[in-house]
Design a protein around this motif. Structure first.
Motif, PDB file in Angstrom:
ATOM      1  N   LYS B 150       0.829  -1.209   0.000  1.00 59.02           N
ATOM      2  CA  LYS B 150       0.000   0.000   0.000  1.00 59.02           C
ATOM      3  C   LYS B 150       0.864   1.261   0.000  1.00 59.02           C
ATOM      4  O   LYS B 150       2.022   1.240   0.427  1.00 59.02           O
ATOM      5  CB  LYS B 150      -0.887   0.020   1.257  1.00 59.02           C
ATOM      6  CG  LYS B 150      -1.746  -1.222   1.465  1.00 59.02           C
ATOM      7  CD  LYS B 150      -3.074  -1.109   0.762  1.00 59.02           C
ATOM      8  CE  LYS B 150      -3.911  -2.379   0.833  1.00 59.02           C
ATOM      9  NZ  LYS B 150      -4.377  -2.667   2.202  1.00 59.02           N
ATOM     10  N   VAL B 151       0.250   2.367  -0.435  1.00 59.57           N
ATOM     11  CA  VAL B 151       0.963   3.652  -0.400  1.00 59.57           C
ATOM     12  C   VAL B 151       1.009   4.168   1.041  1.00 59.57           C
ATOM     13  O   VAL B 151       0.170   3.804   1.862  1.00 59.57           O
ATOM     14  CB  VAL B 151       0.277   4.713  -1.294  1.00 59.57           C
ATOM     15  CG1 VAL B 151       0.205   4.246  -2.733  1.00 59.57           C
ATOM     16  CG2 VAL B 151      -1.109   5.073  -0.765  1.00 59.57           C
ATOM     17  N   PRO B 152       1.993   5.039   1.330  1.00 53.54           N
ATOM     18  CA  PRO B 152       2.040   5.662   2.656  1.00 53.54           C
ATOM     19  C   PRO B 152       1.240   6.960   2.684  1.00 53.54           C
ATOM     20  O   PRO B 152       1.218   7.641   3.703  1.00 53.54           O
ATOM     21  CB  PRO B 152       3.531   5.963   2.817  1.00 53.54           C
ATOM     22  CG  PRO B 152       3.998   6.245   1.422  1.00 53.54           C
ATOM     23  CD  PRO B 152       3.163   5.375   0.505  1.00 53.54           C
ATOM     24  N   GLY B 153       0.613   7.316   1.559  1.00 52.46           N
ATOM     25  CA  GLY B 153       0.033   8.654   1.429  1.00 52.46           C
ATOM     26  C   GLY B 153       1.113   9.628   1.003  1.00 52.46           C
ATOM     27  O   GLY B 153       2.274   9.256   0.814  1.00 52.46           O
ATOM     28  N   GLY B 154       0.732  10.876   0.835  1.00 50.06           N
ATOM     29  CA  GLY B 154       1.720  11.854   0.396  1.00 50.06           C
ATOM     30  C   GLY B 154       1.159  13.263   0.529  1.00 50.06           C
ATOM     31  O   GLY B 154       0.026  13.444   0.935  1.00 50.06           O
ATOM     32  N   ALA B 160       6.254  10.228   6.992  1.00 48.96           N
ATOM     33  CA  ALA B 160       5.232   9.451   7.705  1.00 48.96           C
ATOM     34  C   ALA B 160       5.698   8.008   7.870  1.00 48.96           C
ATOM     35  O   ALA B 160       5.578   7.419   8.954  1.00 48.96           O
ATOM     36  CB  ALA B 160       3.908   9.501   6.949  1.00 48.96           C
ATOM     37  N   ALA B 161       6.248   7.437   6.801  1.00 49.08           N
ATOM     38  CA  ALA B 161       6.705   6.045   6.836  1.00 49.08           C
ATOM     39  C   ALA B 161       7.879   5.893   7.807  1.00 49.08           C
ATOM     40  O   ALA B 161       7.969   4.904   8.537  1.00 49.08           O
ATOM     41  CB  ALA B 161       7.095   5.579   5.441  1.00 49.08           C
ATOM     42  N   ALA B 162       8.787   6.878   7.825  1.00 46.60           N
ATOM     43  CA  ALA B 162       9.957   6.806   8.707  1.00 46.60           C
ATOM     44  C   ALA B 162       9.518   6.742  10.168  1.00 46.60           C
ATOM     45  O   ALA B 162      10.055   5.963  10.958  1.00 46.60           O
ATOM     46  CB  ALA B 162      10.880   8.010   8.481  1.00 46.60           C
ATOM     47  N   VAL B 163       8.522   7.541  10.527  1.00 44.99           N
ATOM     48  CA  VAL B 163       8.039   7.544  11.909  1.00 44.99           C
ATOM     49  C   VAL B 163       7.256   6.264  12.207  1.00 44.99           C
ATOM     50  O   VAL B 163       7.429   5.639  13.256  1.00 44.99           O
ATOM     51  CB  VAL B 163       7.199   8.813  12.182  1.00 44.99           C
ATOM     52  CG1 VAL B 163       6.517   8.736  13.542  1.00 44.99           C
ATOM     53  CG2 VAL B 163       8.086  10.054  12.107  1.00 44.99           C
ATOM     54  N   SER B 179      -0.656  17.338   2.886  1.00 42.47           N
ATOM     55  CA  SER B 179       0.548  16.513   2.690  1.00 42.47           C
ATOM     56  C   SER B 179       1.236  16.060   3.967  1.00 42.47           C
ATOM     57  O   SER B 179       2.146  15.243   3.914  1.00 42.47           O
ATOM     58  CB  SER B 179       1.561  17.258   1.817  1.00 42.47           C
ATOM     59  OG  SER B 179       1.195  17.149   0.460  1.00 42.47           O
ATOM     60  N   ILE B 180       0.806  16.578   5.131  1.00 41.89           N
ATOM     61  CA  ILE B 180       1.252  15.992   6.396  1.00 41.89           C
ATOM     62  C   ILE B 180       0.140  15.111   6.962  1.00 41.89           C
ATOM     63  O   ILE B 180       0.361  13.963   7.351  1.00 41.89           O
ATOM     64  CB  ILE B 180       1.616  17.085   7.427  1.00 41.89           C
ATOM     65  CG1 ILE B 180       2.880  17.844   7.007  1.00 41.89           C
ATOM     66  CG2 ILE B 180       1.817  16.467   8.817  1.00 41.89           C
ATOM     67  CD1 ILE B 180       3.209  19.054   7.872  1.00 41.89           C
ATOM     68  N   ARG B 181      -1.070  15.642   6.978  1.00 46.63           N
ATOM     69  CA  ARG B 181      -2.166  14.963   7.686  1.00 46.63           C
ATOM     70  C   ARG B 181      -2.606  13.674   6.995  1.00 46.63           C
ATOM     71  O   ARG B 181      -2.867  12.665   7.655  1.00 46.63           O
ATOM     72  CB  ARG B 181      -3.350  15.932   7.836  1.00 46.63           C
ATOM     73  CG  ARG B 181      -3.044  17.084   8.787  1.00 46.63           C
ATOM     74  CD  ARG B 181      -3.965  18.253   8.539  1.00 46.63           C
ATOM     75  NE  ARG B 181      -3.642  18.948   7.294  1.00 46.63           N
ATOM     76  CZ  ARG B 181      -4.467  19.712   6.611  1.00 46.63           C
ATOM     77  NH1 ARG B 181      -5.701  19.892   7.028  1.00 46.63           N
ATOM     78  NH2 ARG B 181      -4.084  20.315   5.486  1.00 46.63           N
ATOM     79  N   GLN B 182      -2.703  13.681   5.663  1.00 47.73           N
ATOM     80  CA  GLN B 182      -3.170  12.472   4.965  1.00 47.73           C
ATOM     81  C   GLN B 182      -2.183  11.318   5.112  1.00 47.73           C
ATOM     82  O   GLN B 182      -2.581  10.213   5.475  1.00 47.73           O
ATOM     83  CB  GLN B 182      -3.498  12.819   3.497  1.00 47.73           C
ATOM     84  CG  GLN B 182      -4.068  11.668   2.695  1.00 47.73           C
ATOM     85  CD  GLN B 182      -3.011  11.053   1.782  1.00 47.73           C
ATOM     86  OE1 GLN B 182      -1.816  11.345   1.931  1.00 47.73           O
ATOM     87  NE2 GLN B 182      -3.433  10.198   0.856  1.00 47.73           N
ATOM     88  N   PRO B 183      -0.859  11.506   4.887  1.00 46.59           N
ATOM     89  CA  PRO B 183       0.065  10.382   5.123  1.00 46.59           C
ATOM     90  C   PRO B 183       0.122   9.969   6.601  1.00 46.59           C
ATOM     91  O   PRO B 183       0.297   8.785   6.899  1.00 46.59           O
ATOM     92  CB  PRO B 183       1.417  10.905   4.629  1.00 46.59           C
ATOM     93  CG  PRO B 183       1.277  12.367   4.475  1.00 46.59           C
ATOM     94  CD  PRO B 183      -0.181  12.644   4.245  1.00 46.59           C
ATOM     95  N   ALA B 184      -0.050  10.925   7.514  1.00 49.08           N
ATOM     96  CA  ALA B 184      -0.089  10.563   8.938  1.00 49.08           C
ATOM     97  C   ALA B 184      -1.254   9.602   9.175  1.00 49.08           C
ATOM     98  O   ALA B 184      -1.099   8.578   9.856  1.00 49.08           O
ATOM     99  CB  ALA B 184      -0.242  11.816   9.803  1.00 49.08           C
ATOM    100  N   ALA B 185      -2.402   9.915   8.598  1.00 48.08           N
ATOM    101  CA  ALA B 185      -3.584   9.060   8.769  1.00 48.08           C
ATOM    102  C   ALA B 185      -3.330   7.674   8.177  1.00 48.08           C
ATOM    103  O   ALA B 185      -3.630   6.651   8.794  1.00 48.08           O
ATOM    104  CB  ALA B 185      -4.798   9.704   8.113  1.00 48.08           C
ATOM    105  N   LEU B 186      -2.746   7.645   6.977  1.00 43.59           N
ATOM    106  CA  LEU B 186      -2.555   6.372   6.285  1.00 43.59           C
ATOM    107  C   LEU B 186      -1.469   5.500   6.923  1.00 43.59           C
ATOM    108  O   LEU B 186      -1.453   4.284   6.735  1.00 43.59           O
ATOM    109  CB  LEU B 186      -2.232   6.624   4.796  1.00 43.59           C
ATOM    110  CG  LEU B 186      -3.435   6.682   3.840  1.00 43.59           C
ATOM    111  CD1 LEU B 186      -4.549   7.567   4.349  1.00 43.59           C
ATOM    112  CD2 LEU B 186      -3.023   7.079   2.431  1.00 43.59           C
ATOM    113  N   CYS B 187      -0.555   6.133   7.657  1.00 44.24           N
ATOM    114  CA  CYS B 187       0.522   5.374   8.308  1.00 44.24           C
ATOM    115  C   CYS B 187       0.289   5.205   9.813  1.00 44.24           C
ATOM    116  O   CYS B 187       1.126   4.625  10.506  1.00 44.24           O
ATOM    117  CB  CYS B 187       1.873   6.060   8.076  1.00 44.24           C
ATOM    118  SG  CYS B 187       2.462   5.943   6.377  1.00 44.24           S
ATOM    119  N   GLY B 188      -0.800   5.744  10.336  1.00 51.98           N
ATOM    120  CA  GLY B 188      -1.097   5.553  11.753  1.00 51.98           C
ATOM    121  C   GLY B 188      -0.223   6.347  12.705  1.00 51.98           C
ATOM    122  O   GLY B 188       0.106   5.891  13.789  1.00 51.98           O
TER     123      GLY B 188
END
Lengths: 100, 501
Positions: B150-154, B160-163, B179-188
């Motif tokens: 799956k994508v990490p969002g962007g 987001a993935a690193a954290v 671009s911060i909030r959507q990948p944060a959501a997708l990566c938990g």
């Protein structure tokens, strides 16, 4: 609002933006840009005559600093970023005509 | 070695400041985590192993000398690769910045380093931050650590993935439309877009200047608060920087939501918006219940003009981008593709250096600004921003905070939306209004969807409303159904990358 964006429009815009497109790219981009602009067509129905445009989220104010010499970038360091330099200047191909 | 449970930035910094652990040991643990999974995840464009070791050792020397290196002493951080780092390549994940080493540090980098943080690397992004999946990168796709198909969002997918993967407890991203909030959501993980002007943009490579804002990623709400306190506050080198110190968030974090009035934005919360998945709606309703249980009053409210947000954004952002990206002309920095005259050199350089999504947005913006179309698109979109700001102002007369999902769905499969830009753009529908208004908002992980992937709840606040926003985020974090998907040792080092329930 307006007619759907045409291939000619996209070619013109690409030229303004200094981009070369292949025939295939031109075709694909035209469809994709048209989709986005179709979505934006909902703006056309809005009556916004009396609404002020917003250029910046915060109230605009003058930003001034004391008129004293501060730190500045180092010329050599800045020039070192460039693909080509000569005599402390950026070097580019001829602006008028072509290089021999 | 794996990242120990509870390895938050706050815990690490306090252990390092007290001398209980060395910054170097902490760094090495994180480098091991990076080594183990970076090949699969591709969160980084560049890992700065030697520089990070030197920085960690310097922190340890200061601690040994009885000095206090600062609130982020020895904490490993990752930077989205659109933030300038002196002498270190800064690519924006674009070929056009090939070989460029900025002659200065971004203000946020200076402030992190001054607070004792150790910069571990530069993270991948959608080229020039244009995208919602981190698939538009000259450095390849970043994968979601919780499910690498799956994508990490962007666009800040690398951060987001690193954290989420435990590579660093903190990372910086930039947020122009989510671009911060959507990948944060997708990566938990937690992701924050501060008030416009709250964090200096000096040294952030510009995408859409009236929308761009830098903000933190972390695994806990308290860590994002800490990072924001470090990077926020006035900077004379950014004329849009708010001339105030960064707000104190840490001391109000645990103040709860008793008596706060929270509004659910009807237009963005599912009942009013098609395309919000059932599991995302279900988690939002649970979040509402959690806030009510903590003493907040919650009601639905209408912010009607937000339905025009997406349209306005995809005019304003490309328009500003087309202007900002005119600077990539092959003359002063980065790539040059030679030609017989200067004009042809400009065109050849830009054609070779930009990827498709960037070209699409530059052309869209150029079109929206061109003679005959300016009023119909750009002018109208700027007026829509005013409507959205006015609607928010009305809503905030009745409510202290607003609530919506962060993203319409959980993380989607890599490749699923790349062929159809408009489908990809719809990912940002809930996050865009805050950027258009210049307001702060943040995504808090709140349970998982039917596929086991994380879901984020978005807390929105009026300008300068960060303290109240963080209080609600803290309550949501404590009440999140499955605890915190990315915290602890269960996921880091897992050979399959699949999260264990």
């Amino acid at each position: 609002m307006t007619d759907r964006i045409s291939k000619e429009d996209v070619a013109h815009v690409a030229d303004l933006a200094r981009l070369n497109l292949t025939e295939e790219e031109l075709e694909a981009f035209t469809g994709q840009l048209a989709d986005v602009l179709d979505h934006a067509a909902d703006l056309a129905a809005l009556d916004l005559v009396d609404v002020e445009p917003m250029t910046n989220p915060l109230p605009m104010r003058n930003v001034l600093r004391p008129d004293v010499v501060g730190e500045t970038s180092d010329r050599a360091e800045v020039l070192a970023c460039a693909p080509s330099v000569e005599d402390e200047q950026f070097r580019v191909p001829p602006v008028l005509g072509e290089s021999p | 070695m794996s990242i120990p449970e509870g390895a938050t930035a706050r815990v690490l910094a306090s252990e390092i400041r007290s001398g209980a652990r060395s910054a170097r040991t902490v760094l090495e643990e994180h480098l091991v985590a990076i080594d183990a999974r970076e090949g699969e995840i591709n969160a980084f464009n560049l890992v700065l192993v030697n520089e990070a070791r030197a920085a960690a050792d310097a922190v340890d020397i200061r601690v040994a000398a009885g000095e206090d290196p600062g609130p982020l002493a020895g904490v490993p951080v990752a930077l989205k690769d659109n933030m300038c780092t002196r002498g270190v390549p800064t690519t924006c994940s674009s070929r056009i910045l090939e070989g460029w080493r900025p002659p200065y540090d971004a203000t946020v980098v200076e402030r992190l380093v001054a607070a004792g943080a150790v910069v571990v690397g530069k993270t991948n992004l959608d080229e020039f931050a244009m995208g919602s999946s981190t698939e538009n990168s000259a450095f390849g796709v970043t994968r979601n650590p919780l499910d690498p198909t799956k994508v990490p969002g962007g666009s800040s997918g690398g951060s987001a993935a690193a954290v989420a993967a435990g590579f660093t407890p903190l990372a910086l991203g930039s947020d122009t439309g989510g671009s911060i909030r959507q990948p944060a959501a997708l990566c938990g993980v937690v992701g924050v877009k501060p008030t416009y002007g709250a964090v200096s943009r000096y040294g952030l490579v510009a995408f859409a200047s009236s929308l761009d804002q830098i903000g933190p990623f972390s695994r806990t709400v308290a860590d994002s608060a800490l990072m924001l306190e470090v990077i926020g506050g006035h900077d004379r080198r950014d004329s849009t920087s708010i001339p105030e110190p960064a707000p104190d968030l840490s001391s109000v974090l645990d103040h709860g939501v008793e008596g706060l009035r929270v509004g659910i934005i009807e237009e963005l919360s599912g009942d009013g918006l098609e395309g919000i998945a059932d599991d995302v709606q279900a988690r939002l309703h649970e979040a509402v219940a959690a806030l009510e249980a903590a003493g907040a009053t919650v009601a639905s409210t209408s912010v009607p003009s937000t339905v025009y947000g997406l349209s306005a954004y995809y005019v304003v952002a490309p328009a500003e981008a087309s202007s900002n990206l005119a600077r990539y002309d092959g003359v002063r920095f980065g790539l040059r593709v030679d030609a017989l005259n200067a004009g042809d050199m400009n065109t050849a350089t830009r054609t070779a250096g930009f990827g498709d999504e960037v070209k699409r947005r530059i052309m869209l913006g150029t079109y929206a600004l061109s003679a005959g179309y300016y009023d119909a698109y750009y002018g109208k979109s700027q007026k829509v921003r005013t409507l959205i700001l006015e609607d928010f102002a009305r809503a905030y007369e009745e409510f202290d905070l607003l609530l919506s999902p962060t993203a319409p769905t959980t993380a989607f499969p890599i490749g699923e939306k790349t062929a159809d830009p408009m489908t990809m753009y719809l990912n940002d529908v809930c996050t865009i209004p805050s950027n258009l208004a210049g307001h702060p908002s943040m995504s808090v992980p709140f349970g998982v969807g039917e596929d086991g992937m994380p879901i984020g709840v978005q807390v929105l606040a009026p300008a300068f409303g960060e303290p109240t926003m963080f209080r609600a985020a803290k309550v949501l974090e404590a009440a999140a159904p499955d605890g915190h998907p990315a915290v602890g040792g269960t996921m880091v080092g897992s050979p399959t990358g699949v999260r264990h329930e």
